[in-house]
Design a protein around this motif. Structure first.
Motif, mmCIF file in Angstrom:
data_model
loop_
_atom_site.group_PDB
_atom_site.id
_atom_site.type_symbol
_atom_site.label_atom_id
_atom_site.label_comp_id
_atom_site.label_asym_id
_atom_site.label_seq_id
_atom_site.Cartn_x
_atom_site.Cartn_y
_atom_site.Cartn_z
ATOM 1 N N VAL A 87 0.817 -1.207 0.000
ATOM 2 C CA VAL A 87 0.000 0.000 0.000
ATOM 3 C C VAL A 87 0.856 1.264 0.000
ATOM 4 C CG1 VAL A 87 -0.276 0.465 2.484
ATOM 5 C CG2 VAL A 87 -2.215 0.842 0.920
ATOM 6 N N GLN A 88 2.160 1.101 0.335
ATOM 7 C CA GLN A 88 3.084 2.232 0.321
ATOM 8 C C GLN A 88 4.065 2.188 -0.851
ATOM 9 O OE1 GLN A 88 4.581 3.122 4.515
ATOM 10 N NE2 GLN A 88 3.600 1.149 4.844
ATOM 11 N N ASP A 89 3.910 1.195 -1.710
ATOM 12 C CA ASP A 89 4.837 1.008 -2.829
ATOM 13 C C ASP A 89 4.204 1.530 -4.118
ATOM 14 O OD1 ASP A 89 6.603 0.203 -4.760
ATOM 15 O OD2 ASP A 89 6.461 -1.954 -4.318
ATOM 16 N N PRO A 90 4.738 2.627 -4.694
ATOM 17 C CA PRO A 90 4.148 3.178 -5.930
ATOM 18 C C PRO A 90 4.099 2.178 -7.074
ATOM 19 C CG PRO A 90 5.703 4.723 -4.957
ATOM 20 C CD PRO A 90 5.868 3.431 -4.212
ATOM 21 N N ALA A 91 4.942 1.170 -7.043
ATOM 22 C CA ALA A 91 4.959 0.183 -8.122
ATOM 23 C C ALA A 91 3.913 -0.912 -7.935
ATOM 24 C CB ALA A 91 6.347 -0.456 -8.219
ATOM 25 N N SER A 92 3.256 -0.925 -6.791
ATOM 26 C CA SER A 92 2.284 -1.975 -6.506
ATOM 27 C C SER A 92 0.894 -1.587 -6.996
ATOM 28 C CB SER A 92 2.227 -2.248 -4.998
ATOM 29 O OG SER A 92 1.139 -3.083 -4.676
ATOM 30 N N ALA A 93 0.137 -2.586 -7.388
ATOM 31 C CA ALA A 93 -1.258 -2.352 -7.796
ATOM 32 C C ALA A 93 -2.111 -1.931 -6.609
ATOM 33 C CB ALA A 93 -1.829 -3.623 -8.426
ATOM 34 N N ASP A 94 -1.638 -2.189 -5.389
ATOM 35 C CA ASP A 94 -2.383 -1.822 -4.187
ATOM 36 C C ASP A 94 -1.957 -0.463 -3.623
ATOM 37 O OD1 ASP A 94 -4.026 -4.046 -4.039
ATOM 38 O OD2 ASP A 94 -2.517 -5.240 -2.982
ATOM 39 N N PHE A 95 -1.094 0.266 -4.342
ATOM 40 C CA PHE A 95 -0.597 1.553 -3.836
ATOM 41 C C PHE A 95 -1.768 2.486 -3.528
ATOM 42 C CE2 PHE A 95 1.232 5.865 -4.826
ATOM 43 C CZ PHE A 95 2.002 5.962 -3.681
ATOM 44 N N HIS A 96 -1.821 2.920 -2.259
ATOM 45 C CA HIS A 96 -2.849 3.850 -1.769
ATOM 46 C C HIS A 96 -4.275 3.322 -1.951
ATOM 47 C CE1 HIS A 96 -0.276 7.778 -1.511
ATOM 48 N NE2 HIS A 96 0.189 6.793 -0.767
ATOM 49 N N HIS A 97 -4.412 2.012 -2.060
ATOM 50 C CA HIS A 97 -5.743 1.402 -2.086
ATOM 51 C C HIS A 97 -6.106 1.030 -0.646
ATOM 52 C CE1 HIS A 97 -5.840 0.139 -6.629
ATOM 53 N NE2 HIS A 97 -5.644 1.430 -6.435
ATOM 54 N N TYR A 98 -6.587 2.014 0.106
ATOM 55 C CA TYR A 98 -6.877 1.824 1.517
ATOM 56 C C TYR A 98 -8.181 1.058 1.706
ATOM 57 C CZ TYR A 98 -3.201 5.292 1.977
ATOM 58 O OH TYR A 98 -2.015 5.960 1.886
ATOM 59 N N LEU A 99 -8.296 0.412 2.860
ATOM 60 C CA LEU A 99 -9.451 -0.432 3.153
ATOM 61 C C LEU A 99 -10.316 0.203 4.231
ATOM 62 C CD1 LEU A 99 -7.598 -3.873 3.427
ATOM 63 C CD2 LEU A 99 -8.565 -2.808 1.379
ATOM 64 N N SER A 100 -11.591 -0.101 4.198
ATOM 65 C CA SER A 100 -12.471 0.308 5.288
ATOM 66 C C SER A 100 -12.173 -0.576 6.500
ATOM 67 C CB SER A 100 -13.934 0.156 4.887
ATOM 68 O OG SER A 100 -14.280 -1.218 4.794
ATOM 69 N N PRO A 101 -12.514 -0.141 7.718
ATOM 70 C CA PRO A 101 -12.288 -0.999 8.889
ATOM 71 C C PRO A 101 -12.925 -2.381 8.750
ATOM 72 C CG PRO A 101 -12.764 1.232 9.595
ATOM 73 C CD PRO A 101 -12.983 1.204 8.108
ATOM 74 N N ALA A 102 -14.145 -2.448 8.212
ATOM 75 C CA ALA A 102 -14.822 -3.743 8.073
ATOM 76 C C ALA A 102 -14.078 -4.654 7.093
ATOM 77 C CB ALA A 102 -16.258 -3.530 7.622
ATOM 78 N N THR A 103 -13.609 -4.075 5.980
ATOM 79 C CA THR A 103 -12.861 -4.872 5.002
ATOM 80 C C THR A 103 -11.532 -5.319 5.590
ATOM 81 O OG1 THR A 103 -13.883 -3.656 3.180
ATOM 82 C CG2 THR A 103 -11.860 -4.865 2.691
ATOM 83 N N PHE A 104 -10.883 -4.425 6.340
ATOM 84 C CA PHE A 104 -9.630 -4.767 6.999
ATOM 85 C C PHE A 104 -9.836 -5.944 7.950
ATOM 86 C CE2 PHE A 104 -6.626 -4.496 10.475
ATOM 87 C CZ PHE A 104 -5.416 -4.219 9.857
ATOM 88 N N GLY A 105 -10.903 -5.872 8.752
ATOM 89 C CA GLY A 105 -11.172 -6.944 9.697
ATOM 90 C C GLY A 105 -11.432 -8.269 9.014
ATOM 91 N N ALA A 106 -12.217 -8.233 7.931
ATOM 92 C CA ALA A 106 -12.525 -9.470 7.215
ATOM 93 C C ALA A 106 -11.288 -10.061 6.551
ATOM 94 C CB ALA A 106 -13.605 -9.192 6.173
ATOM 95 N N ARG A 107 -10.372 -9.199 6.117
ATOM 96 C CA ARG A 107 -9.189 -9.652 5.374
ATOM 97 C C ARG A 107 -8.066 -10.137 6.289
ATOM 98 N NH1 ARG A 107 -6.480 -6.036 0.526
ATOM 99 N NH2 ARG A 107 -4.604 -7.297 0.159
ATOM 100 N N PHE A 108 -7.884 -9.467 7.436
ATOM 101 C CA PHE A 108 -6.718 -9.777 8.272
ATOM 102 C C PHE A 108 -7.069 -10.248 9.680
ATOM 103 C CE2 PHE A 108 -5.333 -6.246 5.416
ATOM 104 C CZ PHE A 108 -4.521 -7.013 4.597
ATOM 105 N N GLY A 109 -8.321 -10.097 10.091
ATOM 106 C CA GLY A 109 -8.697 -10.459 11.451
ATOM 107 C C GLY A 109 -9.248 -11.867 11.564
ATOM 108 N N LEU A 110 -9.704 -12.196 12.772
ATOM 109 C CA LEU A 110 -10.355 -13.476 13.001
ATOM 110 C C LEU A 110 -11.655 -13.555 12.216
ATOM 111 C CD1 LEU A 110 -10.070 -13.895 16.893
ATOM 112 C CD2 LEU A 110 -8.583 -14.886 15.149
ATOM 113 N N SER A 111 -12.118 -14.744 11.965
ATOM 114 C CA SER A 111 -13.441 -14.913 11.383
ATOM 115 C C SER A 111 -14.475 -14.484 12.416
ATOM 116 C CB SER A 111 -13.672 -16.372 10.991
ATOM 117 O OG SER A 111 -13.718 -17.199 12.150
#
Length: 353
Positions: A80-104
């Motif tokens: 998310v901090q790499d200008p060469a990445s497709a995810d550069f500055h593609h920030y997530l909402s808290p709910a999306t963050f939780g679903a992606r990296f948190g517990l089920s």
């Protein structure tokens, strides 16, 4: 069962200071089968006096830190901090963050059930799934985490509680919980203010070389700043400062966390007034939200209240900057309650907005 807190708004963040705040979500109890090394120096009689066990029915507040998919989170933070990445500055909402990296959701519910079965109550959960706010009595807390909560008195005469031996995550929670924060109420935030007479807006412009920004018309427009404080402010005080120095822009807003506070005269309130005046001098057109918590040392430790504010700021989804003018010495800890940074967690706490 705690009602889930949700919000849909996505807000971009740009401030690393929030990462420092979220370091308070550090692990204070280990998931291994042994206790964490005790902070023996902090327990020396010259530093604190043991008064005895905390009453078993004494209320205690703390945070349970939930396990995250650390490898995936590290990769996301890099991309998310790499200008060469497709995810550069593609920030997530808290709910999306939780679903992606948190517990089920089912695992998080399982943690809540295990805590409830131990006689503890979950008072808040968050869409980012980083932690749970928990309350219970000292006896139940000690039994669950294999420790005893003792009461101490420091050299100033102030009483506080802390665990001994260091708490240990029970086997049933080990794969779901990374640690706990706030079982010691010893650490007390100290305002980090400036000398008597302070500085006016023009002094701040010179000290921080802000003048060129103001001359370009950059005055904080479109920015929202969350302020952590253990005091509140008087509307007449902030209005008087604005009149005296000709500052326009929105008046700061009150927002209560953990019951809030109405103190406008103590040390925390003085620090808060200084912070708000400084922010308004630097960025007069910014929106300021004052996240007000009770003074630490009672039910809420400094670590717990600061973590609660970070979680609330993330949940509210309105601020893209967090301002904190409190400090605490890491050696002023008891029972493994040091402020130990977990880089992936602390950076991720605000990188998803």
């Amino acid at each position: 069962m705690t009602a889930r807190r949700t919000h849909a708004r996505r807000v971009r963040t740009a401030v690393a200071a929030a990462a420092v705040v979220a370091s308070l979500l550090a692990v204070a109890a280990v998931s291994r089968g042994t206790h964490a090394p005790a902070h023996a120096a902090a327990l020396r009689p010259a530093r604190v006096q043991l008064l005895g066990r905390l009453r078993a029915d004494s209320p205690v507040r703390f945070d349970v830190n939930l396990r995250m998919r650390e490898g995936a989170l590290r990769a996301f933070l890099r991309d998310v901090q790499d200008p060469a990445s497709a995810d550069f500055h593609h920030y997530l909402s808290p709910a999306t963050f939780g679903a992606r990296f948190g517990l089920s959701r089912s695992d998080e519910t399982r943690v809540e059930s295990l805590l409830s079965n131990a006689g503890l109550r979950v008072t808040a959960s968050y869409p980012q799934r980083t932690s749970l706010a928990v309350q219970g009595v000292a006896g139940a807390v000690g039994q669950l985490f294999g420790t005893v909560l003792n009461e101490y008195r420091d050299v100033t005469g102030r009483r506080f509680h802390a665990p001994s031996p260091d708490p240990m995550i029970p086997a049933a929670l080990r794969g779901l919980v990374s640690g706990i924060t706030g079982l010691s109420s010893r650490a007390v935030a100290q305002p980090q203010d400036i000398p008597t007479n302070g500085m006016g807006p023009q002094d701040l412009e010179k000290a921080y070389d802000i003048g060129p920004l103001h001359s370009q018309g950059i005055n904080g427009e479109g920015q929202t700043i969350a302020v952590y404080t253990q005091g509140s402010f008087s509307n007449s005080d902030v209005d008087g400062f604005a009149r005296t120095f000709g500052i326009s822009g929105p008046r700061p807003e009150h927002r209560s966390v953990d019951g809030g506070t109405t103190d406008t005269t103590g040390g925390g309130a003085e620090e808060d007034a200084l912070d708000l005046d400084t922010l308004r001098a630097v960025a007069p057109q910014a929106r300021l939200i004052n996240y007000e918590v009770p003074e630490s040392g009672g039910l809420s430790s400094f670590a717990t209240s600061l973590a609660d504010v970070v979680n609330r700021v993330v949940q509210d989804g309105e601020a893209n900057i967090i301002s904190i003018s409190y400090g605490v010495c890491d050696v002023a800890t008891v029972g493994g309650q040091g402020f130990l940074p977990t880089p992936e967690r602390l950076a991720g706490e605000r990188a998803f907005q």
